[in-house]
Design an enzyme around this catalytic site. Structure first.
Site, mmCIF file in Angstrom:
data_model
loop_
_atom_site.group_PDB
_atom_site.id
_atom_site.type_symbol
_atom_site.label_atom_id
_atom_site.label_comp_id
_atom_site.label_asym_id
_atom_site.label_seq_id
_atom_site.Cartn_x
_atom_site.Cartn_y
_atom_site.Cartn_z
ATOM 1 N N PRO A 172 0.786 -1.245 0.000
ATOM 2 C CA PRO A 172 0.000 0.000 0.000
ATOM 3 C C PRO A 172 0.816 1.293 0.000
ATOM 4 O O PRO A 172 0.267 2.353 -0.311
ATOM 5 C CB PRO A 172 -0.853 -0.112 1.271
ATOM 6 C CG PRO A 172 -0.192 -1.135 2.120
ATOM 7 C CD PRO A 172 0.539 -2.052 1.211
ATOM 8 N N LYS A 226 -1.429 2.923 -4.646
ATOM 9 C CA LYS A 226 -1.703 2.637 -6.053
ATOM 10 C C LYS A 226 -2.812 1.617 -6.310
ATOM 11 O O LYS A 226 -3.364 1.562 -7.410
ATOM 12 C CB LYS A 226 -0.425 2.134 -6.750
ATOM 13 C CG LYS A 226 0.614 3.184 -6.979
ATOM 14 C CD LYS A 226 0.174 4.210 -8.000
ATOM 15 C CE LYS A 226 0.569 5.583 -7.581
ATOM 16 N NZ LYS A 226 -0.281 6.644 -8.024
HETATM 17 P P1 FAD Z 1 -11.462 -5.848 -4.032
HETATM 18 O O1 FAD Z 1 -11.698 -4.526 -3.408
HETATM 19 O O2 FAD Z 1 -10.715 -6.889 -3.279
HETATM 20 O O3 FAD Z 1 -12.885 -6.418 -4.455
HETATM 21 C C1 FAD Z 1 -13.081 -7.764 -4.858
HETATM 22 C C2 FAD Z 1 -14.501 -8.163 -4.542
HETATM 23 O O4 FAD Z 1 -14.748 -9.466 -5.031
HETATM 24 C C3 FAD Z 1 -14.775 -8.182 -3.039
HETATM 25 O O5 FAD Z 1 -15.908 -7.406 -2.753
HETATM 26 C C4 FAD Z 1 -14.986 -9.664 -2.743
HETATM 27 O O6 FAD Z 1 -15.897 -9.870 -1.679
HETATM 28 C C5 FAD Z 1 -15.494 -10.181 -4.077
HETATM 29 N N1 FAD Z 1 -15.284 -11.621 -4.291
HETATM 30 C C6 FAD Z 1 -14.182 -12.355 -3.979
HETATM 31 N N2 FAD Z 1 -14.368 -13.641 -4.315
HETATM 32 C C7 FAD Z 1 -15.609 -13.714 -4.868
HETATM 33 C C8 FAD Z 1 -16.389 -14.788 -5.405
HETATM 34 N N3 FAD Z 1 -15.920 -16.051 -5.438
HETATM 35 N N4 FAD Z 1 -17.622 -14.527 -5.884
HETATM 36 C C9 FAD Z 1 -18.123 -13.238 -5.869
HETATM 37 N N5 FAD Z 1 -17.428 -12.204 -5.352
HETATM 38 C C10 FAD Z 1 -16.193 -12.432 -4.861
HETATM 39 N N6 FAD Z 1 -5.186 1.465 -2.883
HETATM 40 C C11 FAD Z 1 -5.076 2.764 -3.290
HETATM 41 O O7 FAD Z 1 -5.195 3.036 -4.501
HETATM 42 N N7 FAD Z 1 -4.842 3.794 -2.424
HETATM 43 C C12 FAD Z 1 -4.696 3.571 -1.089
HETATM 44 O O8 FAD Z 1 -4.546 4.529 -0.347
HETATM 45 C C13 FAD Z 1 -4.755 2.204 -0.628
HETATM 46 N N8 FAD Z 1 -4.608 1.925 0.681
HETATM 47 C C14 FAD Z 1 -4.870 0.642 1.104
HETATM 48 C C15 FAD Z 1 -4.811 0.408 2.462
HETATM 49 C C16 FAD Z 1 -5.083 -0.872 2.937
HETATM 50 C C17 FAD Z 1 -5.010 -1.111 4.421
HETATM 51 C C18 FAD Z 1 -5.453 -1.930 2.031
HETATM 52 C C19 FAD Z 1 -5.777 -3.311 2.536
HETATM 53 C C20 FAD Z 1 -5.490 -1.688 0.681
HETATM 54 C C21 FAD Z 1 -5.207 -0.419 0.204
HETATM 55 N N9 FAD Z 1 -5.259 -0.135 -1.143
HETATM 56 C C22 FAD Z 1 -5.053 1.154 -1.577
HETATM 57 C C23 FAD Z 1 -5.571 -1.184 -2.125
HETATM 58 C C24 FAD Z 1 -7.040 -1.177 -2.564
HETATM 59 O O9 FAD Z 1 -7.886 -1.221 -1.441
HETATM 60 C C25 FAD Z 1 -7.316 -2.374 -3.498
HETATM 61 O O10 FAD Z 1 -6.349 -2.372 -4.519
HETATM 62 C C26 FAD Z 1 -8.731 -2.310 -4.112
HETATM 63 O O11 FAD Z 1 -9.705 -2.664 -3.174
HETATM 64 C C27 FAD Z 1 -8.846 -3.250 -5.334
HETATM 65 O O12 FAD Z 1 -10.177 -3.265 -5.808
HETATM 66 P P2 FAD Z 1 -10.758 -4.563 -6.525
HETATM 67 O O13 FAD Z 1 -12.166 -4.215 -6.884
HETATM 68 O O14 FAD Z 1 -9.833 -5.011 -7.594
HETATM 69 O O15 FAD Z 1 -10.693 -5.707 -5.429
HETATM 70 C C1 DHB Z 2 -3.759 5.772 2.804
HETATM 71 C C2 DHB Z 2 -3.317 4.529 2.443
HETATM 72 C C3 DHB Z 2 -2.117 4.408 1.767
HETATM 73 O O1 DHB Z 2 -1.675 3.207 1.388
HETATM 74 C C4 DHB Z 2 -1.362 5.522 1.448
HETATM 75 O O2 DHB Z 2 -0.193 5.374 0.790
HETATM 76 C C5 DHB Z 2 -1.825 6.767 1.795
HETATM 77 C C6 DHB Z 2 -3.024 6.897 2.492
HETATM 78 C C7 DHB Z 2 -5.042 5.895 3.538
HETATM 79 O O3 DHB Z 2 -5.657 4.868 3.825
HETATM 80 O O4 DHB Z 2 -5.458 7.029 3.831
#
Ligand code: FAD
Ligand code: DHB
Length: 407
Positions: free
Chosen positions: A302, A306
């Site tokens: 994180p 990105k």
């Molecule tokens: P997800 O959000 O994981 O969504 C996938 C979905 O698919 C989920 O709702 C799940 O329940 C569902 N699913 C899974 N398996 C199945 C199945 N078999 N059948 C039906 N549904 C299913 N990114 C940033 O850009 N900026 C940030 O500041 C940042 N900070 C972060 C901080 C933390 C603590 C974390 C954990 C992540 C952070 N990220 C950040 C990353 C970001 O949250 C993820 O990259 C983002 O959620 C990706 O979106 P997605 O839709 O690809 O996947």
């Molecule tokens: C947050 C998360 C991140 O990974 C980051 O680089 C900056 C901010 C946030 O959750 O606010």
């Protein structure tokens, strides 16, 4: 909700990637069904990202899901590093002409869900996809993919021209690609992030990324009255093993400035969680009628914010390619999807790895690692050219991943 059995695009996963893709397809007149395994409440409450690149902001505007963000989001022109007690500001707006938006992923997801349900298009919660089948073969009239899913205790089949796996790192879609047809790249880091939400006004107007001999810390925010903060902790840390006082003490120690000019305010902590850190890429992001987008295809640590932005950029490219195919019959853009997306993915992988290694202190760090990280931060402090490169990557590159976005 009636249970659908046929659609143009079956979307597995209702996180940011899947929900946004469904909206972009509506705008192109393309039908889709979103299947999400969790409940609406669960999806809307998962604490994750907070930083939106301006390309992400622009797309929320395009689909009409930006009203609350415009009113309550917090535009930021820069951020700071606190490097062993010295402050280095990165003025993104001055260096690159654009900044970022602080607006929580939970809020983005809430608005995308509300808009989808308001439009009456299919989005099923508690609908777990069990398998994605029949993805081999050409697109078009020659065949259909099949998505098998469980809903209200019954197993159903959804047939579709195309399936898009937006089901995150642990999802099922990627597993439908035969092992010999996919190559994976992975790095697991020897530390995790302990994240908190607190009822405390942010102590700094901008985000603070800190490196200290005790490890990394990040001060972020969710609103003028809510602080979001992270601490580097050992892998497998039990969140309950940290008292709230110890969390504030550690954040204070790691983010302090040598001249005493920074004071961290405290408040009640309302949420604590621990997130492991991983880099992962699956190539290619397509197999026949199955396309992967977002965390289903790639993970970044994180640091650098990105992940969400990459997921959004993937589905923007994919929606454009699907629209071009449906309107002209040409598969050229769909055939280019994986290569186009992967150029930007690898840029973000490198940027996230760079930020992570520069700012964290691995438990087995030797003095050589330490000197490199310190020298890296010295370069950030001394070189405007280097700060510009960091700012360009942080605030977001163009969809092809090669150029800073035009302002
Ligand atoms: P997800 O959000 O994981 O969504 C996938 C979905 O698919 C989920 O709702 C799940 O329940 C569902 N699913 C899974 N398996 C199945 C199945 N078999 N059948 C039906 N549904 C299913 N990114 C940033 O850009 N900026 C940030 O500041 C940042 N900070 C972060 C901080 C933390 C603590 C974390 C954990 C992540 C952070 N990220 C950040 C990353 C970001 O949250 C993820 O990259 C983002 O959620 C990706 O979106 P997605 O839709 O690809 O996947
Ligand atoms: C947050 C998360 C991140 O990974 C980051 O680089 C900056 C901010 C946030 O959750 O606010």
């Amino acid at each position: 909700m009636t249970v659908p059995d046929r659609t143009a695009v079956a979307i597995v996963g209702g996180g940011p990637a899947g929900l946004l893709l469904s909206h972009l397809l509506v705008r192109q007149g393309i039908d889709s069904v979103v299947l999400e395994s969790r409940s609406r409440e669960r999806v809307e409450s998962r604490q994750r990202a907070g930083i939106l690149e301006h390309g992400t902001v622009d797309v929320l505007h395009e689909i009409g899901a930006d009203a609350r963000m415009n009113a309550q989001g917090m535009p930021h022109d820069g951020f700071a590093f606190h490097a062993h007690g010295e402050e280095i500001r990165v003025d993104m707006a001055a260096l690159t002409g654009r900044g970022v938006m602080i607006w929580a992923q939970t809020e983005v997801v809430r608005d995308l869900i509300a808009l989808r349900l308001e439009q009456g298009d299919p989005l099923l919660f508690d609908a777990e996809v069990l398998a994605v089948e029949k993805v081999d073969g050409p697109l078009g009239h020659d065949g259909e993919a099949v998505v098998r899913y469980a809903y209200e205790g019954v197993e159903h089949e959804l047939r579709a021209d195309v399936v898009v796996g937006c089901d995150g790192f642990h999802g099922v879609a990627r597993r439908a690609i035969p092992a010999e047809a996919v190559r994976t790249f992975e790095r697991v880091y020897p530390f995790s992030w302990l994240g908190i939400l607190a009822d405390a006004p942010p102590s700094s107007e901008e985000l603070v990324y800190a490196r200290h001999d005790r490890g990394f810390a990040l001060l972020s925010m969710r609103s003028p009255s809510i602080t979001r903060a992270y601490l580097q902790v050992p892998n497998d840390t039990d969140p309950s093993s940290w008292s709230h006082e110890a969390i504030w003490d550690e954040l204070t120690a790691r983010t302090g400035l040598a001249d005493g000019s920074f004071t961290l305010g405290r408040g009640p902590i309302t949420d604590v969680s621990v997130t492991p850190m991983r880099s992962f890429v699956a190539e290619p992001m397509r197999s026949g009628r199955l396309f992967l987008a977002g965390d289903a295809a790639h993970i970044v640590p994180p640091t650098g914010a990105k992940g969400l932005n990459l997921a959004v950029a993937d589905v923007r490219v994919l929606a454009g390619a699907l629209a071009s195919w449906r309107s002209t019959g040409s598969q050229e853009l769909l055939d280019a999807y994986s290569d186009t997306a992967l150029r930007r993915v690898w840029r973000a992988e490198h940027f996230s790895w760079t930020m992570t290694t520069m700012l964290h202190r691995p438990p087995d760090a030797d003095p050589f690692d330490d000197r490199l990280a310190r020298s890296h931060l010295q370069l950030v402090a001394s070189s405007e050219a280097y700060r510009t490169a960091i700012a360009e990557n942080y605030r977001g590159l163009d969809l092809d991943g090669l150029r800073p976005r035009e302002h």
